[in-house]
Design a protein around this motif. Sequence first.
Motif, PDB file in Angstrom:
ATOM      1  N   ALA A 146      42.725  39.275 -51.807  1.00 36.75           N
ATOM      2  CA  ALA A 146      41.324  38.925 -51.576  1.00 36.75           C
ATOM      3  C   ALA A 146      40.341  39.592 -52.544  1.00 36.75           C
ATOM      4  O   ALA A 146      39.358  38.953 -52.947  1.00 36.75           O
ATOM      5  CB  ALA A 146      40.944  39.243 -50.132  1.00 36.75           C
ATOM      6  N   PRO A 147      40.519  40.854 -52.949  1.00 40.60           N
ATOM      7  CA  PRO A 147      39.516  41.486 -53.811  1.00 40.60           C
ATOM      8  C   PRO A 147      39.397  40.889 -55.214  1.00 40.60           C
ATOM      9  O   PRO A 147      38.408  41.138 -55.906  1.00 40.60           O
ATOM     10  CB  PRO A 147      39.993  42.949 -53.900  1.00 40.60           C
ATOM     11  CG  PRO A 147      40.854  43.148 -52.701  1.00 40.60           C
ATOM     12  CD  PRO A 147      41.525  41.828 -52.483  1.00 40.60           C
ATOM     13  N   HIS A 148      40.359  40.121 -55.650  1.00 43.38           N
ATOM     14  CA  HIS A 148      40.304  39.539 -56.990  1.00 43.38           C
ATOM     15  C   HIS A 148      39.220  38.451 -57.042  1.00 43.38           C
ATOM     16  O   HIS A 148      39.234  37.516 -56.236  1.00 43.38           O
ATOM     17  CB  HIS A 148      41.658  38.934 -57.366  1.00 43.38           C
ATOM     18  CG  HIS A 148      42.749  39.945 -57.527  1.00 43.38           C
ATOM     19  ND1 HIS A 148      43.048  40.545 -58.725  1.00 43.38           N
ATOM     20  CD2 HIS A 148      43.608  40.459 -56.627  1.00 43.38           C
ATOM     21  CE1 HIS A 148      44.050  41.393 -58.567  1.00 43.38           C
ATOM     22  NE2 HIS A 148      44.416  41.358 -57.300  1.00 43.38           N
ATOM     23  N   ASN A 149      38.324  38.562 -58.022  1.00 42.66           N
ATOM     24  CA  ASN A 149      37.235  37.571 -58.095  1.00 42.66           C
ATOM     25  C   ASN A 149      37.687  36.233 -58.650  1.00 42.66           C
ATOM     26  O   ASN A 149      36.914  35.284 -58.692  1.00 42.66           O
ATOM     27  CB  ASN A 149      36.047  38.120 -58.890  1.00 42.66           C
ATOM     28  CG  ASN A 149      36.421  38.498 -60.317  1.00 42.66           C
ATOM     29  OD1 ASN A 149      37.497  38.149 -60.807  1.00 42.66           O
ATOM     30  ND2 ASN A 149      35.528  39.215 -60.986  1.00 42.66           N
ATOM     31  N   THR A 150      38.963  36.147 -59.095  1.00 43.02           N
ATOM     32  CA  THR A 150      39.497  34.861 -59.546  1.00 43.02           C
ATOM     33  C   THR A 150      40.454  34.263 -58.516  1.00 43.02           C
ATOM     34  O   THR A 150      41.212  33.343 -58.837  1.00 43.02           O
ATOM     35  CB  THR A 150      40.221  35.019 -60.902  1.00 43.02           C
ATOM     36  OG1 THR A 150      41.207  36.054 -60.802  1.00 43.02           O
ATOM     37  CG2 THR A 150      39.227  35.354 -62.005  1.00 43.02           C
ATOM     38  N   PHE A 151      40.410  34.790 -57.297  1.00 43.75           N
ATOM     39  CA  PHE A 151      41.256  34.272 -56.215  1.00 43.75           C
ATOM     40  C   PHE A 151      40.393  33.780 -55.075  1.00 43.75           C
ATOM     41  O   PHE A 151      39.458  34.452 -54.637  1.00 43.75           O
ATOM     42  CB  PHE A 151      42.196  35.359 -55.702  1.00 43.75           C
ATOM     43  CG  PHE A 151      43.004  34.931 -54.488  1.00 43.75           C
ATOM     44  CD1 PHE A 151      44.067  34.052 -54.629  1.00 43.75           C
ATOM     45  CD2 PHE A 151      42.678  35.387 -53.218  1.00 43.75           C
ATOM     46  CE1 PHE A 151      44.802  33.643 -53.520  1.00 43.75           C
ATOM     47  CE2 PHE A 151      43.407  34.993 -52.114  1.00 43.75           C
ATOM     48  CZ  PHE A 151      44.472  34.120 -52.266  1.00 43.75           C
ATOM     49  N   LEU A 152      40.747  32.589 -54.580  1.00 48.91           N
ATOM     50  CA  LEU A 152      40.106  32.046 -53.384  1.00 48.91           C
ATOM     51  C   LEU A 152      41.186  31.734 -52.364  1.00 48.91           C
ATOM     52  O   LEU A 152      42.102  30.956 -52.652  1.00 48.91           O
ATOM     53  CB  LEU A 152      39.322  30.766 -53.717  1.00 48.91           C
ATOM     54  CG  LEU A 152      38.712  30.028 -52.513  1.00 48.91           C
ATOM     55  CD1 LEU A 152      37.658  30.899 -51.834  1.00 48.91           C
ATOM     56  CD2 LEU A 152      38.110  28.700 -52.945  1.00 48.91           C
ATOM     57  N   GLY A 153      41.100  32.363 -51.204  1.00 49.98           N
ATOM     58  CA  GLY A 153      42.079  32.126 -50.150  1.00 49.98           C
ATOM     59  C   GLY A 153      41.581  31.103 -49.155  1.00 49.98           C
ATOM     60  O   GLY A 153      40.412  31.139 -48.738  1.00 49.98           O
TER      61      GLY A 153
END
Length: 335
Positions: free
Chosen positions: A52-59
């Motif tokens: 979740a903390p990655h700004n290039t990831f959307l869950g």
Amino acid sequence: MTSPILVTGAAGFIGFHVVQRLLADGHHVVGVDSFTPYYDISLKEARFARLAPHNTFLGERLDLADPQATRDLFQHHRFERVIHLAAQPGVRFVDPQPYTASNLMGFMSMLEACRHGAVQHLVYASSSSVYGANRKLPFSEHDTTDHPISLYAATKKANEMMAHSYASLFGLPSTGLRFFTVYGPWGRPDMAVYKFTHAIAQEREILVAHAGKVWRDFTYVDDIVEGIVRLVERAPSGDPAWDAENPDPATSAAPHRVYNIGNDSPEEVNRLIALIEEALGKKANRVDVPLPPGDVLETRADVTDLRRDVGFAPATSLEEGIRRFVAWYREYHKA
């Protein structure tokens, strides 16, 4: 910005590792999971929380067996590449309904969404279990797979056939990956490596099938991930060598291919147990049981095609893989 890559089953064992690798490589990723309670959901939540903390990831939390939700997902993001790992796992037969919903209806929703979304490459998880009652070793993609001995295997065989039909009818490029006994950090608690480690650490009994004289092509998860990320960039085309009169199961006139991803070096389960004992510094309390229905005595992957086409084949030794897994286990369980 380039189109994000969709990874389904992103809170699952392999999916989690694939997403981590793609993010490290600089990709934008949309990760989808339905958080089914096949095993302790807290482990899935812990995996998802690390992404979740990655700004290039959307869950996204949704059930792919819901066709409308899947269509909406694809319309919103416009994926070009899809890595479909979501499935109901396990060769032990308990309840057929989850296998039907996740592995058949969910896969059909995915195929339809990819077709209408003009996806350039669908990579999906199959399984070594499709080889079923085959006796020729090592298992090759060029062998027939007409005798599955578990419902899970039957659904994975069906996935390969469904993907092939969509490749034939609609030109949807797709690649099926037959995974061989994957293990490693953040693994599934129902699988032998995790299950044995947990029981031995807690000084409980372990159930050992066929006196441990069972061989598996144990494949470390990082090797699986390497194969996936290499293949997702390599969309198949129709094989020019395909012969309609003498069809080869591994080739097709349609843009569809199947690859084994395995270590090509089977190890006896007794050796696996010995390595876990050594890493934990504890002896196992063994109870011998018969080989369960749906299991086979030996698996071994022929990875000739994988090595030829992407220049890679799994090679992490069981000793090294178990050392890494037990180190993770101790940290995760504070053991």
